[in-house]
Design a protein around this motif. Structure first.
Motif, PDB file in Angstrom:
ATOM      1  N   PRO A   1      75.459  64.356 -63.791  1.00  0.00           N
ATOM      2  CA  PRO A   1      75.757  62.755 -65.212  1.00  0.00           C
ATOM      3  C   PRO A   1      75.153  63.900 -66.082  1.00  0.00           C
ATOM      4  O   PRO A   1      75.136  64.722 -66.567  1.00  0.00           O
ATOM      5  N   ILE A   2      75.809  63.320 -66.583  1.00  0.00           N
ATOM      6  CA  ILE A   2      76.193  64.132 -68.048  1.00  0.00           C
ATOM      7  C   ILE A   2      75.697  62.171 -68.718  1.00  0.00           C
ATOM      8  O   ILE A   2      76.412  61.124 -68.360  1.00  0.00           O
ATOM      9  N   TYR A   3      74.751  62.711 -69.146  1.00  0.00           N
ATOM     10  CA  TYR A   3      73.523  61.587 -69.637  1.00  0.00           C
ATOM     11  C   TYR A   3      73.608  60.935 -70.901  1.00  0.00           C
ATOM     12  O   TYR A   3      73.307  61.846 -72.003  1.00  0.00           O
ATOM     13  N   PHE A   4      73.506  59.618 -71.168  1.00  0.00           N
ATOM     14  CA  PHE A   4      73.416  58.891 -72.607  1.00  0.00           C
ATOM     15  C   PHE A   4      72.215  58.380 -72.636  1.00  0.00           C
ATOM     16  O   PHE A   4      72.418  57.755 -71.939  1.00  0.00           O
ATOM     17  N   GLY A   5      70.929  58.431 -73.242  1.00  0.00           N
ATOM     18  CA  GLY A   5      70.095  57.074 -72.176  1.00  0.00           C
ATOM     19  C   GLY A   5      68.283  57.986 -73.132  1.00  0.00           C
ATOM     20  O   GLY A   5      68.461  58.467 -73.701  1.00  0.00           O
ATOM     21  N   ALA A   6      67.958  57.549 -72.490  1.00  0.00           N
ATOM     22  CA  ALA A   6      66.320  57.525 -72.435  1.00  0.00           C
ATOM     23  C   ALA A   6      66.163  58.902 -72.982  1.00  0.00           C
ATOM     24  O   ALA A   6      66.323  59.971 -72.388  1.00  0.00           O
ATOM     25  N   PRO A   7      65.524  59.046 -74.377  1.00  0.00           N
ATOM     26  CA  PRO A   7      64.960  60.101 -74.182  1.00  0.00           C
ATOM     27  C   PRO A   7      64.097  61.263 -73.573  1.00  0.00           C
ATOM     28  O   PRO A   7      63.768  62.616 -74.048  1.00  0.00           O
ATOM     29  N   ASN A   8      63.204  60.687 -72.521  1.00  0.00           N
ATOM     30  CA  ASN A   8      62.478  61.389 -72.548  1.00  0.00           C
ATOM     31  C   ASN A   8      62.735  61.870 -70.927  1.00  0.00           C
ATOM     32  O   ASN A   8      62.437  61.954 -69.659  1.00  0.00           O
ATOM     33  N   VAL A   9      63.913  61.810 -70.474  1.00  0.00           N
ATOM     34  CA  VAL A   9      65.004  62.120 -69.391  1.00  0.00           C
ATOM     35  C   VAL A   9      64.670  62.673 -67.846  1.00  0.00           C
ATOM     36  O   VAL A   9      64.706  62.542 -67.405  1.00  0.00           O
ATOM     37  N   LEU A  10      64.115  63.387 -69.313  1.00  0.00           N
ATOM     38  CA  LEU A  10      64.186  64.894 -68.388  1.00  0.00           C
ATOM     39  C   LEU A  10      62.286  65.339 -67.641  1.00  0.00           C
ATOM     40  O   LEU A  10      62.387  65.571 -66.557  1.00  0.00           O
ATOM     41  N   ASP A  11      61.510  64.612 -68.250  1.00  0.00           N
ATOM     42  CA  ASP A  11      60.582  63.844 -67.416  1.00  0.00           C
ATOM     43  C   ASP A  11      60.884  63.613 -66.081  1.00  0.00           C
ATOM     44  O   ASP A  11      59.884  63.640 -64.831  1.00  0.00           O
ATOM     45  N   LEU A  12      61.552  62.988 -66.001  1.00  0.00           N
ATOM     46  CA  LEU A  12      62.303  61.852 -64.348  1.00  0.00           C
ATOM     47  C   LEU A  12      62.749  62.036 -63.712  1.00  0.00           C
ATOM     48  O   LEU A  12      63.684  61.984 -62.977  1.00  0.00           O
ATOM     49  N   VAL A  13      63.683  63.861 -63.735  1.00  0.00           N
ATOM     50  CA  VAL A  13      64.612  64.101 -62.868  1.00  0.00           C
ATOM     51  C   VAL A  13      64.482  66.068 -62.163  1.00  0.00           C
ATOM     52  O   VAL A  13      63.510  66.066 -63.492  1.00  0.00           O
ATOM     53  N   PRO A  14      64.979  65.877 -61.277  1.00  0.00           N
ATOM     54  CA  PRO A  14      65.019  67.626 -61.062  1.00  0.00           C
ATOM     55  C   PRO A  14      65.364  68.167 -62.250  1.00  0.00           C
ATOM     56  O   PRO A  14      66.027  68.367 -63.075  1.00  0.00           O
TER      57      PRO A  14
ATOM     58  N   LYS B   1      67.277  71.203 -64.235  1.00  0.00           N
ATOM     59  CA  LYS B   1      68.346  71.582 -64.453  1.00  0.00           C
ATOM     60  C   LYS B   1      69.368  70.595 -63.665  1.00  0.00           C
ATOM     61  O   LYS B   1      70.096  71.181 -62.208  1.00  0.00           O
ATOM     62  N   SER B   2      69.541  69.248 -63.131  1.00  0.00           N
ATOM     63  CA  SER B   2      70.036  68.852 -62.448  1.00  0.00           C
ATOM     64  C   SER B   2      71.545  67.647 -63.550  1.00  0.00           C
ATOM     65  O   SER B   2      71.947  66.719 -62.839  1.00  0.00           O
ATOM     66  N   ILE B   3      70.477  67.601 -64.810  1.00  0.00           N
ATOM     67  CA  ILE B   3      71.846  66.358 -65.933  1.00  0.00           C
ATOM     68  C   ILE B   3      72.005  67.621 -67.197  1.00  0.00           C
ATOM     69  O   ILE B   3      71.116  68.207 -67.508  1.00  0.00           O
ATOM     70  N   ILE B   4      72.931  66.994 -67.400  1.00  0.00           N
ATOM     71  CA  ILE B   4      73.249  67.368 -69.053  1.00  0.00           C
ATOM     72  C   ILE B   4      72.677  66.142 -69.631  1.00  0.00           C
ATOM     73  O   ILE B   4      73.658  65.303 -69.640  1.00  0.00           O
ATOM     74  N   VAL B   5      72.234  66.797 -70.542  1.00  0.00           N
ATOM     75  CA  VAL B   5      71.828  66.033 -71.878  1.00  0.00           C
ATOM     76  C   VAL B   5      73.166  65.565 -72.920  1.00  0.00           C
ATOM     77  O   VAL B   5      72.832  67.001 -73.979  1.00  0.00           O
ATOM     78  N   GLY B   6      73.709  64.013 -72.959  1.00  0.00           N
ATOM     79  CA  GLY B   6      74.462  64.904 -74.175  1.00  0.00           C
ATOM     80  C   GLY B   6      73.837  65.522 -75.528  1.00  0.00           C
ATOM     81  O   GLY B   6      74.269  65.456 -76.145  1.00  0.00           O
TER      82      GLY B   6
END
Ligand code: NAG
Length: 428
Positions: A326-339, A341-346
């Protein structure tokens, strides 16, 4: 059991064989004096060289260091040969306590007031049938979760999703549980509120699988080489469209939904990927072919309808589960909730140009791209076990514990605590 005893028999022989193999490969004799430093550090290093050495040879024969830009398993193999799970795990940041996730056992055994709880699901849209069960939970608690008023003829709690519970409850009536997973969630008249934030009475993340059991009926082994990003959105909110419009023109992409469609309409998907119409109840659910289609892309653009803390929805988890990044735009604390190195935070890039350049760079590098899939190949890493432990999949036991703590039907009627909220209620 059979496998276990066979393993325990075999493992000493296997380890001895491995040690001999490693020692002969690196020219260390096995007769080491006590003064020789055979600590785990010196030992681990040669072992890795030996393993990499073998793979290096294999790679030169088969892969030749090249990637066709499509075959995802080939990219995995190249990552295995150059990085590998051991190295990956070693470089993960240390686990720090986080506040984005609720303790799944936050109700203590000593707080339980009854050891059996029944929940009747009254109003719902997407609470999956697979939760229906007589659950055996920790602390000896049992939890009947059902949509049938015949099975739960005298429920301890009534469960409402989307439809609001009655405003009044008197002692002896079932407790009112209300679930709302939308960004603009509002507490309603309820005794227990279930939503996505750790501070809600009971947290329910979107990281479970029960609500999309058959969606990943096909995962493509080939990624589209030239078209890098998948996007599909049919609720064309201005903010979301603006983000998409500022990124997508910079990277080759397919947009399948109503918004910014560039594939010749919403029906194009099945023509492009006929396999996505087969199996998995394809024609019965719009989302099944979409999951199958997104698995053909290296990246899936995932933009939440609202950018707010902990609101990390199926848009992201569907992309992960379909085998994409995923290339993600959303919750500022997203990295707490996903594995990790699994997403790219826009928002981590200073400009869309920089983000686009990074995406294109990754798409050409099998090792760096495959690293974004390491989490699914190296076992659960980071806080992801915790995110899963407080997902919808585990809601019944956690909710039943919360109901038991209040005493179920015997809990005193509360003062209408949401009364101060009633203007908001009317505004909906
Ligand atoms: C997740 O795993 C970590 C590390 O293995 C562990 O400390 C933690 O208790 C686990 N969390 C949950 C909720 O299972």
């Amino acid at each position: 059991m059979g496998l276990f005893s066979l393993r325990s028999l075999l493992s000493p022989c296997v380890s001895i064989a491995v040690i001999f193999l490693i020692s002969s490969l690196i020219g260390v004799t096995f007769m080491l004096g006590p003064e020789t430093e055979l600590n785990s550090q010196t030992f681990a290093k040669p072992a890795r060289i030996a393993v990499n050495g073998l793979l290096e040879k294999e790679r030169n024969n088969v892969w030749d260091g090249q990637w066709n830009g499509e075959d995802i398993v080939d990219a995995y193999r190249q990552w295995d040969a150059t990085v590998g799970c051991e190295e990956f795990r070693k470089n993960l940041p240390p686990l720090m306590p986080i506040e984005s996730l609720q303790d799944p056992n936050h109700v203590k055994c000593s707080e339980l007031k009854q050891l059996h709880v029944s929940v009747l699901v009254k109003e719902h849209t997407w609470i999956p049938d697979s939760l229906n069960n007589l659950h055996a939970c920790s602390c000896g608690l049992t939890c009947l979760w059902t949509k049938s008023p015949v099975q739960a003829d005298d429920p301890d709690a009534n469960f409402y999703e989307l439809f609001r519970p009655p405003r009044k409850r008197k002692e002896g009536d079932p407790l009112r549980v209300y679930l709302d997973l939308e960004a603009e969630k509002k507490r309603a008249s309820q005794d227990i509120f279930v939503s996505y934030h750790a501070k809600d009475d009971v947290q329910a993340t979107y990281a479970g699988t029960f609500f999309h059991m058959n969606r990943n009926h096909y995962i493509s082994p080939q990624k589209n080489r030239d078209v890098l990003i998948y996007w599909s959105s049919s609720r064309c909110l201005k903010d979301r469209n603006d983000i998409a419009q500022s990124l997508l023109p910079l990277v080759p992409h397919h947009s399948f939904g109503k918004c910014l469609n560039n594939v010749g309409g919403q029906d194009a998907l099945l023509a492009m990927y006929p396999i996505c119409g087969e199996g998995g109840g394809g024609q019965h659910s719009w989302s099944h072919p979409l999951h199958c289609a997104m698995s053909h892309y290296k990246f899936v653009l995932a933009i939440e309808n609202t950018l707010t803390e902990s609101y990390v929805t199926e848009k992201l988890f569907y992309a992960l589960d379909a085998g994409s990044v995923p290339i993600y735009f959303g919750a500022p604390n997203v990295l707490d909730l996903v594995p990790p190195k699994s997403i790219i935070v826009g928002s981590g890039f200073s400009s869309m140009d920089e983000l686009a350049a990074y995406i294109k760079h990754l798409a050409d590098d099998p090792v760096q791209y495959a690293e974004y899939h390491a989490w699914r190949r190296c076992g659960v890493v980071g806080h992801y076990n915790h995110t899963r432990a407080v997902s919808l999949d585990t809601l019944p036991c956690r909710l039943c514990a919360a109901i038991s703590r209040l005493g179920g039907k015997h809990a005193p009627a509360l003062e209408d605590k949401e009364d101060g909220d009633s203007s908001q209620d009317n505004a909906r």
